[in-house]
Design an enzyme around this catalytic site. Structure first.
Site, PDB file in Angstrom:
ATOM      1  N   VAL A  71       0.096  -8.642  16.567  1.00 57.00           N
ATOM      2  CA  VAL A  71      -0.326  -9.137  17.953  1.00 57.00           C
ATOM      3  C   VAL A  71       0.983  -9.392  18.747  1.00 57.00           C
ATOM      4  CG1 VAL A  71      -2.697  -9.922  17.108  1.00 57.00           C
ATOM      5  CG2 VAL A  71      -0.754 -11.494  17.122  1.00 57.00           C
ATOM      6  N   TYR A 162       2.643 -25.525  16.717  1.00 60.28           N
ATOM      7  CA  TYR A 162       1.257 -25.138  16.505  1.00 60.28           C
ATOM      8  C   TYR A 162       0.207 -25.509  17.740  1.00 60.28           C
ATOM      9  CZ  TYR A 162      -3.175 -24.346  14.191  1.00 60.28           C
ATOM     10  OH  TYR A 162      -4.582 -23.634  13.842  1.00 60.28           O
ATOM     11  N   LYS A 166      -1.697 -23.901  20.974  1.00 59.44           N
ATOM     12  CA  LYS A 166      -3.209 -23.772  21.124  1.00 59.44           C
ATOM     13  C   LYS A 166      -3.471 -24.629  22.190  1.00 59.44           C
ATOM     14  CE  LYS A 166      -4.154 -22.045  17.057  1.00 59.44           C
ATOM     15  NZ  LYS A 166      -4.745 -20.394  17.098  1.00 59.44           N
TER      16      LYS A 166
HETATM   17  N1  NAD Z   1      -8.535 -22.709   9.019  1.00 61.12           N
HETATM   18  C1  NAD Z   1      -8.329 -23.826   9.830  1.00 61.12           C
HETATM   19  O1  NAD Z   1      -8.573 -24.876   9.400  1.00 61.12           O
HETATM   20  C2  NAD Z   1      -8.215 -23.359  11.371  1.00 61.12           C
HETATM   21  C3  NAD Z   1      -8.371 -24.727  11.981  1.00 61.12           C
HETATM   22  C4  NAD Z   1      -8.344 -24.458  13.714  1.00 61.12           C
HETATM   23  C5  NAD Z   1      -8.051 -23.318  14.067  1.00 61.12           C
HETATM   24  N2  NAD Z   1      -7.743 -22.172  13.239  1.00 61.12           N
HETATM   25  C6  NAD Z   1      -7.230 -20.926  13.656  1.00 61.12           C
HETATM   26  O2  NAD Z   1      -8.425 -19.924  13.423  1.00 61.12           O
HETATM   27  C7  NAD Z   1      -7.390 -18.595  13.335  1.00 61.12           C
HETATM   28  C8  NAD Z   1      -7.792 -17.914  12.283  1.00 61.12           C
HETATM   29  O3  NAD Z   1      -7.279 -18.571  10.912  1.00 61.12           O
HETATM   30  P1  NAD Z   1      -7.761 -18.572   9.574  1.00 61.12           P
HETATM   31  O4  NAD Z   1      -8.213 -20.148   9.436  1.00 61.12           O
HETATM   32  O5  NAD Z   1      -8.772 -17.784   9.507  1.00 61.12           O
HETATM   33  O6  NAD Z   1      -6.526 -18.341   8.780  1.00 61.12           O
HETATM   34  P2  NAD Z   1      -6.190 -17.004   7.839  1.00 61.12           P
HETATM   35  O7  NAD Z   1      -4.664 -17.050   7.507  1.00 61.12           O
HETATM   36  O8  NAD Z   1      -7.106 -16.649   6.674  1.00 61.12           O
HETATM   37  O9  NAD Z   1      -6.188 -15.881   9.084  1.00 61.12           O
HETATM   38  C9  NAD Z   1      -5.150 -15.360   9.726  1.00 61.12           C
HETATM   39  C10 NAD Z   1      -5.413 -13.868  10.039  1.00 61.12           C
HETATM   40  O10 NAD Z   1      -4.221 -13.560  11.022  1.00 61.12           O
HETATM   41  C11 NAD Z   1      -3.519 -12.610  10.648  1.00 61.12           C
HETATM   42  N3  NAD Z   1      -2.149 -12.480  11.391  1.00 61.12           N
HETATM   43  C12 NAD Z   1      -1.072 -13.334  11.209  1.00 61.12           C
HETATM   44  N4  NAD Z   1      -0.205 -13.080  11.801  1.00 61.12           N
HETATM   45  C13 NAD Z   1      -0.561 -11.797  12.704  1.00 61.12           C
HETATM   46  C14 NAD Z   1       0.166 -10.887  13.551  1.00 61.12           C
HETATM   47  N5  NAD Z   1       1.012 -11.235  14.189  1.00 61.12           N
HETATM   48  N6  NAD Z   1      -0.749  -9.856  13.944  1.00 61.12           N
HETATM   49  C15 NAD Z   1      -1.886  -9.680  13.396  1.00 61.12           C
HETATM   50  N7  NAD Z   1      -2.550 -10.543  12.574  1.00 61.12           N
HETATM   51  C16 NAD Z   1      -1.846 -11.594  12.186  1.00 61.12           C
HETATM   52  C17 NAD Z   1      -3.328 -12.955   9.124  1.00 61.12           C
HETATM   53  O11 NAD Z   1      -2.938 -11.755   8.306  1.00 61.12           O
HETATM   54  C18 NAD Z   1      -4.444 -13.530   8.611  1.00 61.12           C
HETATM   55  O12 NAD Z   1      -5.511 -12.442   8.203  1.00 61.12           O
HETATM   56  C19 NAD Z   1      -6.112 -19.044  13.730  1.00 61.12           C
HETATM   57  O13 NAD Z   1      -5.625 -18.793  14.916  1.00 61.12           O
HETATM   58  C20 NAD Z   1      -6.007 -20.258  13.346  1.00 61.12           C
HETATM   59  O14 NAD Z   1      -4.884 -21.018  14.000  1.00 61.12           O
HETATM   60  C21 NAD Z   1      -7.931 -22.306  11.986  1.00 61.12           C
END
Ligand code: NAD
Length: 267
Positions: A71, A162, A166
Protein backbone atom coordinates in the site's frame (compact mmCIF):
# COMPACT_ATOMS: atom_id res chain seq x y z
CA UNK A 1 -35.26 -11.55 9.65
CA UNK A 2 -37.64 -9.58 7.44
CA UNK A 3 -36.57 -9.05 3.79
CA UNK A 4 -36.58 -5.29 4.33
CA UNK A 5 -33.80 -5.53 6.89
CA UNK A 6 -31.91 -8.24 5.02
CA UNK A 7 -31.80 -5.82 2.07
CA UNK A 8 -30.40 -3.05 4.24
CA UNK A 9 -27.43 -5.14 5.35
CA UNK A 10 -26.92 -7.10 2.10
CA UNK A 11 -24.00 -6.60 -0.29
CA UNK A 12 -25.54 -8.76 -3.03
CA UNK A 13 -24.38 -7.65 -6.51
CA UNK A 14 -21.83 -5.29 -4.95
CA UNK A 15 -18.08 -5.44 -5.18
CA UNK A 16 -15.67 -4.74 -2.34
CA UNK A 17 -11.92 -4.12 -2.14
CA UNK A 18 -10.03 -4.91 1.07
CA UNK A 19 -6.36 -4.16 1.77
CA UNK A 20 -4.51 -5.99 4.54
CA UNK A 21 -6.70 -9.03 3.81
CA UNK A 22 -3.91 -11.55 4.34
CA UNK A 23 -4.53 -11.65 8.08
CA UNK A 24 -6.60 -10.50 11.05
CA UNK A 25 -9.25 -7.82 10.62
CA UNK A 26 -8.79 -7.51 6.84
CA UNK A 27 -9.21 -11.27 6.33
CA UNK A 28 -12.39 -11.33 8.42
CA UNK A 29 -13.81 -8.23 6.68
CA UNK A 30 -13.24 -9.84 3.26
CA UNK A 31 -14.91 -13.05 4.48
CA UNK A 32 -17.91 -11.23 5.97
CA UNK A 33 -18.37 -8.99 2.90
CA UNK A 34 -18.35 -12.14 0.77
CA UNK A 35 -20.89 -13.87 3.03
CA UNK A 36 -23.05 -10.74 2.67
CA UNK A 37 -23.03 -11.26 -1.12
CA UNK A 38 -20.14 -9.12 -2.40
CA UNK A 39 -17.50 -10.13 -4.90
CA UNK A 40 -14.21 -9.21 -3.26
CA UNK A 41 -10.82 -8.05 -4.52
CA UNK A 42 -8.23 -8.49 -1.79
CA UNK A 43 -4.67 -7.23 -1.46
CA UNK A 44 -1.77 -7.68 0.94
CA UNK A 45 2.02 -7.81 1.05
CA UNK A 46 1.75 -11.34 2.42
CA UNK A 47 0.84 -13.53 -0.57
CA UNK A 48 0.62 -16.71 1.45
CA UNK A 49 -1.86 -15.17 3.91
CA UNK A 50 -3.80 -13.72 0.99
CA UNK A 51 -4.03 -17.19 -0.58
CA UNK A 52 -5.41 -18.63 2.66
CA UNK A 53 -8.05 -15.89 2.82
CA UNK A 54 -9.04 -16.55 -0.81
CA UNK A 55 -9.33 -20.30 -0.18
CA UNK A 56 -11.61 -19.69 2.81
CA UNK A 57 -13.86 -17.40 0.76
CA UNK A 58 -14.00 -19.78 -2.20
CA UNK A 59 -14.75 -22.76 0.04
CA UNK A 60 -17.83 -20.87 1.26
CA UNK A 61 -18.91 -20.25 -2.36
CA UNK A 62 -17.66 -16.66 -2.71
CA UNK A 63 -16.00 -14.93 -5.65
CA UNK A 64 -12.57 -13.43 -4.99
CA UNK A 65 -9.56 -12.04 -6.83
CA UNK A 66 -6.20 -11.55 -5.13
CA UNK A 67 -3.32 -9.17 -5.80
CA UNK A 68 -0.01 -8.70 -4.02
CA UNK A 69 -0.12 -5.07 -2.95
CA UNK A 70 2.29 -2.85 -1.06
CA UNK A 71 0.00 0.00 0.00
CA UNK A 72 3.03 2.31 0.16
CA UNK A 73 3.09 2.14 -3.64
CA UNK A 74 0.31 4.16 -5.22
CA UNK A 75 0.38 2.10 -8.43
CA UNK A 76 -0.16 -1.13 -6.45
CA UNK A 77 -3.25 0.27 -4.72
CA UNK A 78 -4.62 1.63 -8.00
CA UNK A 79 -4.06 -1.75 -9.67
CA UNK A 80 -6.09 -3.46 -6.92
CA UNK A 81 -8.99 -1.04 -7.39
CA UNK A 82 -8.72 -1.48 -11.17
CA UNK A 83 -8.89 -5.25 -10.70
CA UNK A 84 -12.30 -4.81 -9.05
CA UNK A 85 -13.52 -2.27 -11.60
CA UNK A 86 -12.46 -4.40 -14.58
CA UNK A 87 -13.20 -7.80 -13.06
CA UNK A 88 -16.49 -7.01 -11.33
CA UNK A 89 -17.74 -3.99 -13.30
CA UNK A 90 -17.23 -1.45 -10.52
CA UNK A 91 -16.38 -0.91 -6.88
CA UNK A 92 -19.00 -0.28 -4.20
CA UNK A 93 -16.96 -0.74 -1.02
CA UNK A 94 -13.33 0.08 -0.23
CA UNK A 95 -11.86 -1.03 3.09
CA UNK A 96 -8.40 0.37 3.85
CA UNK A 97 -7.23 -2.05 6.53
CA UNK A 98 -3.50 -2.69 5.99
CA UNK A 99 -1.46 -1.31 8.86
CA UNK A 100 1.65 -1.76 10.99
CA UNK A 101 2.60 -0.85 14.54
CA UNK A 102 5.99 0.01 16.04
CA UNK A 103 6.72 0.55 19.73
CA UNK A 104 9.13 3.45 20.01
CA UNK A 105 9.15 6.57 22.18
CA UNK A 106 9.33 9.88 20.32
CA UNK A 107 12.88 10.55 21.52
CA UNK A 108 14.04 7.15 20.24
CA UNK A 109 12.28 7.17 16.83
CA UNK A 110 14.52 7.73 13.83
CA UNK A 111 13.29 9.22 10.58
CA UNK A 112 13.18 5.89 8.72
CA UNK A 113 10.92 4.37 11.41
CA UNK A 114 8.64 7.39 11.33
CA UNK A 115 8.42 7.26 7.53
CA UNK A 116 7.66 3.54 7.57
CA UNK A 117 4.64 3.87 9.85
CA UNK A 118 3.29 6.96 8.13
CA UNK A 119 3.80 5.44 4.67
CA UNK A 120 1.78 2.31 5.41
CA UNK A 121 -0.84 3.63 7.83
CA UNK A 122 -1.48 7.07 6.36
CA UNK A 123 -0.22 7.31 2.79
CA UNK A 124 -1.47 3.79 2.05
CA UNK A 125 -4.96 4.77 3.22
CA UNK A 126 -4.75 8.04 1.28
CA UNK A 127 -3.90 6.15 -1.93
CA UNK A 128 -6.78 3.73 -1.35
CA UNK A 129 -9.19 6.59 -0.68
CA UNK A 130 -8.18 8.49 -3.82
CA UNK A 131 -8.35 5.50 -6.15
CA UNK A 132 -11.68 4.26 -4.77
CA UNK A 133 -13.31 7.70 -4.59
CA UNK A 134 -12.47 8.36 -8.25
CA UNK A 135 -13.88 5.02 -9.38
CA UNK A 136 -16.98 5.29 -7.16
CA UNK A 137 -17.76 8.84 -8.32
CA UNK A 138 -17.71 7.61 -11.91
CA UNK A 139 -20.33 4.96 -11.15
CA UNK A 140 -22.79 6.67 -8.79
CA UNK A 141 -21.16 6.28 -5.37
CA UNK A 142 -20.03 3.83 -2.74
CA UNK A 143 -18.71 3.42 0.79
CA UNK A 144 -15.11 3.85 1.93
CA UNK A 145 -14.08 2.48 5.34
CA UNK A 146 -10.74 3.45 6.88
CA UNK A 147 -9.33 1.57 9.84
CA UNK A 148 -7.84 3.78 12.54
CA UNK A 149 -7.43 2.75 16.19
CA UNK A 150 -8.46 3.60 19.75
CA UNK A 151 -4.85 4.82 19.88
CA UNK A 152 -6.05 7.96 18.08
CA UNK A 153 -8.13 8.89 21.16
CA UNK A 154 -5.84 7.84 23.98
CA UNK A 155 -2.11 8.57 24.06
CA UNK A 156 0.07 5.65 25.11
CA UNK A 157 3.80 5.46 25.67
CA UNK A 158 5.68 4.24 22.60
CA UNK A 159 2.84 4.59 20.12
CA UNK A 160 3.55 8.10 18.84
CA UNK A 161 3.93 7.42 15.10
CA UNK A 162 1.11 4.86 15.15
CA UNK A 163 -1.31 7.15 17.00
CA UNK A 164 -0.41 10.13 14.81
CA UNK A 165 -1.06 8.10 11.67
CA UNK A 166 -4.45 6.92 12.96
CA UNK A 167 -5.58 10.39 14.07
CA UNK A 168 -4.64 11.66 10.63
CA UNK A 169 -6.65 8.87 8.99
CA UNK A 170 -9.76 10.09 10.84
CA UNK A 171 -9.18 13.61 9.52
CA UNK A 172 -8.58 12.29 6.00
CA UNK A 173 -11.92 10.47 6.31
CA UNK A 174 -13.75 13.63 7.29
CA UNK A 175 -12.14 15.71 4.54
CA UNK A 176 -12.95 13.12 1.89
CA UNK A 177 -16.54 12.82 3.19
CA UNK A 178 -16.98 16.57 2.60
CA UNK A 179 -15.40 16.41 -0.84
CA UNK A 180 -17.25 13.33 -2.13
CA UNK A 181 -20.74 13.52 -0.60
CA UNK A 182 -22.24 15.07 -3.73
CA UNK A 183 -20.92 12.10 -5.74
CA UNK A 184 -22.71 9.63 -3.47
CA UNK A 185 -19.49 8.48 -1.81
CA UNK A 186 -19.68 7.95 1.97
CA UNK A 187 -16.45 7.79 3.96
CA UNK A 188 -16.16 6.60 7.56
CA UNK A 189 -13.53 5.53 10.08
CA UNK A 190 -13.55 2.53 12.38
CA UNK A 191 -11.34 2.88 15.45
CA UNK A 192 -11.04 -0.61 16.98
CA UNK A 193 -9.95 -1.26 20.53
CA UNK A 194 -7.63 -4.13 21.50
CA UNK A 195 -8.36 -7.02 19.10
CA UNK A 196 -6.91 -10.53 19.12
CA UNK A 197 -4.83 -10.60 15.88
CA UNK A 198 -1.16 -11.07 15.02
CA UNK A 199 -0.69 -7.35 15.69
CA UNK A 200 -1.49 -7.81 19.39
CA UNK A 201 -0.14 -11.38 19.59
CA UNK A 202 3.33 -10.03 18.85
CA UNK A 203 3.61 -9.35 22.59
CA UNK A 204 3.55 -13.05 23.48
CA UNK A 205 4.24 -15.09 20.31
CA UNK A 206 7.86 -15.41 19.19
CA UNK A 207 9.13 -15.76 15.60
CA UNK A 208 8.85 -19.55 15.79
CA UNK A 209 5.17 -19.26 16.75
CA UNK A 210 5.71 -20.24 20.39
CA UNK A 211 3.11 -18.75 22.74
CA UNK A 212 4.15 -17.38 26.13
CA UNK A 213 0.88 -18.18 27.90
CA UNK A 214 1.75 -16.29 31.09
CA UNK A 215 2.43 -13.06 29.21
CA UNK A 216 -0.71 -13.58 27.11
CA UNK A 217 -2.95 -14.10 30.13
CA UNK A 218 -1.48 -11.07 31.92
CA UNK A 219 -1.92 -8.85 28.82
CA UNK A 220 -5.45 -10.02 28.09
CA UNK A 221 -6.43 -9.59 31.70
CA UNK A 222 -5.04 -6.02 31.79
CA UNK A 223 -6.73 -5.09 28.50
CA UNK A 224 -10.05 -6.71 29.51
CA UNK A 225 -10.08 -4.85 32.81
CA UNK A 226 -10.04 -1.52 30.92
CA UNK A 227 -13.37 -2.34 29.22
CA UNK A 228 -16.82 -2.01 30.80
CA UNK A 229 -17.57 -5.25 28.90
CA UNK A 230 -14.62 -6.97 30.64
CA UNK A 231 -13.17 -8.55 27.50
CA UNK A 232 -10.85 -7.91 24.59
CA UNK A 233 -12.20 -7.75 21.04
CA UNK A 234 -12.19 -10.28 18.22
CA UNK A 235 -12.12 -9.83 14.45
CA UNK A 236 -15.88 -10.39 14.12
CA UNK A 237 -16.52 -7.40 16.40
CA UNK A 238 -14.80 -5.24 13.80
CA UNK A 239 -15.94 -6.96 10.59
CA UNK A 240 -19.60 -6.69 11.61
CA UNK A 241 -19.19 -2.97 12.29
CA UNK A 242 -17.56 -2.72 8.85
CA UNK A 243 -20.51 -4.51 7.25
CA UNK A 244 -22.83 -1.90 8.75
CA UNK A 245 -20.76 0.91 7.21
CA UNK A 246 -20.40 -0.93 3.89
CA UNK A 247 -24.13 -1.54 3.48
CA UNK A 248 -27.21 0.62 2.93
CA UNK A 249 -28.01 0.24 6.65
CA UNK A 250 -25.65 3.21 7.13
CA UNK A 251 -26.88 5.22 4.11
CA UNK A 252 -27.07 8.49 6.13
CA UNK A 253 -23.71 8.04 7.87
CA UNK A 254 -20.62 9.79 6.53
CA UNK A 255 -17.54 11.48 7.97
CA UNK A 256 -17.96 9.60 11.26
CA UNK A 257 -15.76 7.50 13.52
CA UNK A 258 -17.31 4.29 14.82
CA UNK A 259 -15.56 2.91 17.90
CA UNK A 260 -15.92 -0.85 18.48
CA UNK A 261 -13.54 -0.73 21.45
CA UNK A 262 -15.53 -2.30 24.31
CA UNK A 263 -16.03 1.16 25.80
CA UNK A 264 -12.34 1.51 26.68
CA UNK A 265 -12.36 5.11 25.47
CA UNK A 266 -15.51 7.24 25.11
CA UNK A 267 -14.40 10.57 23.63
N1 NAD B 1 -5.39 -5.69 16.45
C1 NAD B 1 -5.72 -4.58 17.10
O1 NAD B 1 -5.82 -4.55 18.34
C2 NAD B 1 -5.99 -3.31 16.34
C3 NAD B 1 -6.54 -2.23 17.05
C4 NAD B 1 -6.80 -1.06 16.40
C5 NAD B 1 -6.55 -0.94 15.05
N2 NAD B 1 -6.01 -1.99 14.37
C6 NAD B 1 -5.76 -1.81 12.94
O2 NAD B 1 -6.40 -2.81 12.19
C7 NAD B 1 -5.70 -3.01 10.96
C8 NAD B 1 -5.47 -4.49 10.76
O3 NAD B 1 -4.60 -4.97 11.76
P1 NAD B 1 -4.70 -6.43 12.36
O4 NAD B 1 -4.90 -6.30 13.81
O5 NAD B 1 -5.63 -7.26 11.57
O6 NAD B 1 -3.18 -6.89 12.18
P2 NAD B 1 -2.51 -7.98 11.24
O7 NAD B 1 -1.06 -7.79 11.44
O8 NAD B 1 -3.12 -9.31 11.50
O9 NAD B 1 -2.92 -7.53 9.77
C9 NAD B 1 -2.31 -6.48 9.09
C10 NAD B 1 -2.16 -6.86 7.63
O10 NAD B 1 -1.63 -5.74 6.90
C11 NAD B 1 -0.67 -6.24 5.99
N3 NAD B 1 0.27 -5.20 5.61
C12 NAD B 1 1.23 -4.61 6.39
N4 NAD B 1 1.93 -3.73 5.67
C13 NAD B 1 1.41 -3.74 4.41
C14 NAD B 1 1.71 -3.04 3.22
N5 NAD B 1 2.72 -2.15 3.16
N6 NAD B 1 0.98 -3.30 2.12
C15 NAD B 1 -0.03 -4.21 2.17
N7 NAD B 1 -0.35 -4.92 3.26
C16 NAD B 1 0.37 -4.69 4.36
C17 NAD B 1 0.00 -7.39 6.73
O11 NAD B 1 0.69 -8.25 5.83
C18 NAD B 1 -1.18 -8.04 7.42
O12 NAD B 1 -1.77 -9.05 6.63
C19 NAD B 1 -4.42 -2.18 11.07
O13 NAD B 1 -4.60 -0.97 10.36
C20 NAD B 1 -4.31 -1.92 12.55
O14 NAD B 1 -3.59 -0.73 12.83
C21 NAD B 1 -5.74 -3.19 14.98
Amino acid sequence: MHRELEGAFSLTDRSAVVTGAGSGIGREAARVFSLAGARVAIGDLDESGLGDTAKEIERAGGEVVTRRVDVRRREDVEALVDAAVLGFGGIDVMANVAGIIRNRRVVDTNEAELDEVLSVNLKGVFFGCAAAARAMAASGGGSIINIASAGMDQPAEGLSAYAMSKAAVAMLTRTLAVEMGADGVRVNTIAPGFIDTSMTRRHFVDDAGRVDAKTRDALWSTMSSQSPLSRIGNVKDIAHAMLYLASDASAFVTGQTLRPNGGVVMP
